[in-house]
Write a protein that holds these residues in place. Structure first.
Motif: not given
Length: 501
Positions: A53, A56-57, A234, A237
């Motif tokens: 996570l 991705m961020l 995103i 998730y």
């Protein structure tokens, strides 16, 4: 009917419900797994979905910050850009100073460091203190250097920092002396400050190009929109990532009872400071500026606030914050995308509280009574260095070292701060992010109000002009009024054009 209403509510707020339950599930998961003695490798496996996570961020941050600022700066006209920028800076500086002052005051009231001498108990702190030989002046100079990156590509993953080398010097009299020489180095970590400044100026430059700049502005706009679509994917998730992030943190915890008994007052004082600033002071500022309910505004932002709580990174919260503040709170895109990326780098109220509290705490630990000069130094240094603090977990600890150097306290107690950093860092990030969001709300309100006032202003100016002008009495006031209007508008136009050019 009630069932349908319930289902509608869940569908609208699915993400909020999932995110909050992700935090709760994470706590439960961590508590359940704590019993099984996991090795470091197993803990790393447990944290893996959460790590994804964060990755991705962070991946979205670079295109998001650059594109949103370029298109934001290009979409606002130069005058309102300057005005909004000025108000934003005043808000950021004002709230950060307030936060610092609050923390120092609380530090003297709660006295977290008094009677905490049991802290040298084994099992506390981290191996090796943070080595910093950095002068305060250099940290400020580095801040300015980072505003102007020498290489834009490198700025995407490197930050400038000054370090010191010790050189042996033979003097003529035969003595050997050590000399401390500053050396410029690059450290890992995105230089967001430099990218922010470049993107803003590029946006203004594109606006100035007029017709020729249109294509590039359109490119940045569509890049921006595409990034926001990625963000919305995103976001789904986020609840899973948060669950494993929180769970793995709880499993990793050392002896929590020892921590709370010895550092409990410090943790309490810091979180109390965050609660007062984030729960009372910031909402009051928002209310005073807009006369609207701040808590309703914050309700729309539960997902980004929960993300902030779990990830401890204000820059990682930025994508979801921009998305939620536009969709749930109706903040103008131009404003949110202009102000939030800047706020995520510059406006760190929570960090200022945490740094001031830590400085006062360490002073009390070492039985140092702070004089007014030192208190002033803490306030100024914390306000300024919270600007340069990286928006990453534990980014504030290095800046505490700068504050301690500035008031002449030993930095070896920093390991204590690091030991509880993961607790305090969560509320810190929530307050950081909340400050940015309320700032965007205030600016949005002022911008809309200005639009309404403009028409009103024109009328009032003309009425005054009629009253003051000693025109011939024969003509009816209406005629002069009309002439005045046409004059006013015709004179106002070329000026505005000139200022844009």
């Amino acid at each position: 009917g009630r069932l349908r209403g319930c289902r509608g509510f869940l569908r609208r707020n699915a993400l909020v419900v999932l995110t909050v339950s992700g935090v709760v599930a994470g706590v439960a998961l961590g508590a359940a797994v704590r019993g099984a003695a996991l090795g470091p490798a197993q803990v790393a496996y447990l944290a893996f979905p959460g790590e994804l996570l964060l990755r991705m961020l962070r991946m979205v941050i670079l295109p998001l910050v650059v594109c949103s600022l370029v298109s934001g700066a290009a979409s606002l006209d130069t005058r309102s850009l300057g005005r909004l920028g000025g108000i934003a800076l005043a808000y950021f500086l004002g709230t950060t100073l307030l936060a610092s002052g609050l923390a120092v005051a609380l530090g003297f009231i709660v006295r977290p460091g008094a009677g905490a001498s049991a802290l040298n108990a084994p099992g506390l702190g981290l191996p090796g203190a943070v080595p910093t030989g950095k002068e305060t002046v250099d940290s400020f100079l580095d801040l300015v250097r980072n505003l102007f990156p020498a290489n834009l590509v490198a700025a995407a993953f490197r930050t400038y920092a000054t370090e010191y080398k010790m050189l042996l010097r033979n003097t003529t009299s035969g003595n050997v002396t050590w000399e401390k020489i500053p050396v410029g180095t690059e450290i890992e970590g995105m230089n967001i400050l430099g990218l922010v400044l470049f993107a803003l100026i590029l946006g203004v430059a594109l606006k100035k190009l007029g017709q020729e700049g249109e294509d590039l502005i359109r490119f940045f706009n569509s890049f921006n929109e595409a990034t926001m679509v990625l963000v919305s994917w995103i976001m789904w998730y986020v609840p899973i990532g948060i669950m494993f992030l929180v769970g793995s943190k709880i499993v990793e915890m050392e002896d929590i009872v020892l921590l709370v008994t010895s550092l409990g007052k410090y943790i309490f004082a810091s979180i109390l400071g965050h609660f007062i600033h984030g729960g009372i002071i910031l909402p009051l500022i928002y209310f005073a500026s807009t006369r609207q309910n701040p808590y309703r505004f914050l309700l729309g932002l539960i997902t980004p606030l929960a993300t902030a709580f779990a990830t401890c990174s204000s820059s990682a919260t930025l994508p979801s914050m921009i998305k939620c503040i536009e969709e749930n709170n109706g903040v103008d895109k131009r404003i949110s995308r202009f102000i939030l990326p800047i706020g995520a780098t510059v406006n760190m109220d929570g960090a200022a509280i945490f740094q001031c509290m830590a400085a006062v705490f360490i002073a009390q630990l070492n039985n140092v009574d702070l004089n007014p000069g030192q208190i002033f130094t803490i306030l100024v240094t914390a306000t300024a260095s919270s600007v340069g603090a990286a928006g990453v977990p534990a980014g504030g600890v290095l800046t505490i070292a700068i504050i301690l150097e500035a008031i002449g306290l030993p930095t070896n107690d920093l390991s204590l701060i690091l030991a509880v950093d993961w607790i305090v860092d969560r509320t810190t990030t929530v307050v950081n992010v909340e400050g940015d969001a309320l700032g965007a709300g205030i600016l949005n309100y002022l911008n809309e109000k200005e639009k309404k006032d403009k028409e009103q202003e024109l009328k009032e100016v003309n009425v005054e002009a009629v009253a003051n002008s000693k025109s011939e009495g024969e003509t009816s006031p209406l005629v002069t009024h009309k002439n005045q209007v046409s004059n006013a508008t015709s004179t106002a136009d070329p000026e505005s054009k000139e200022s844009v050019l």
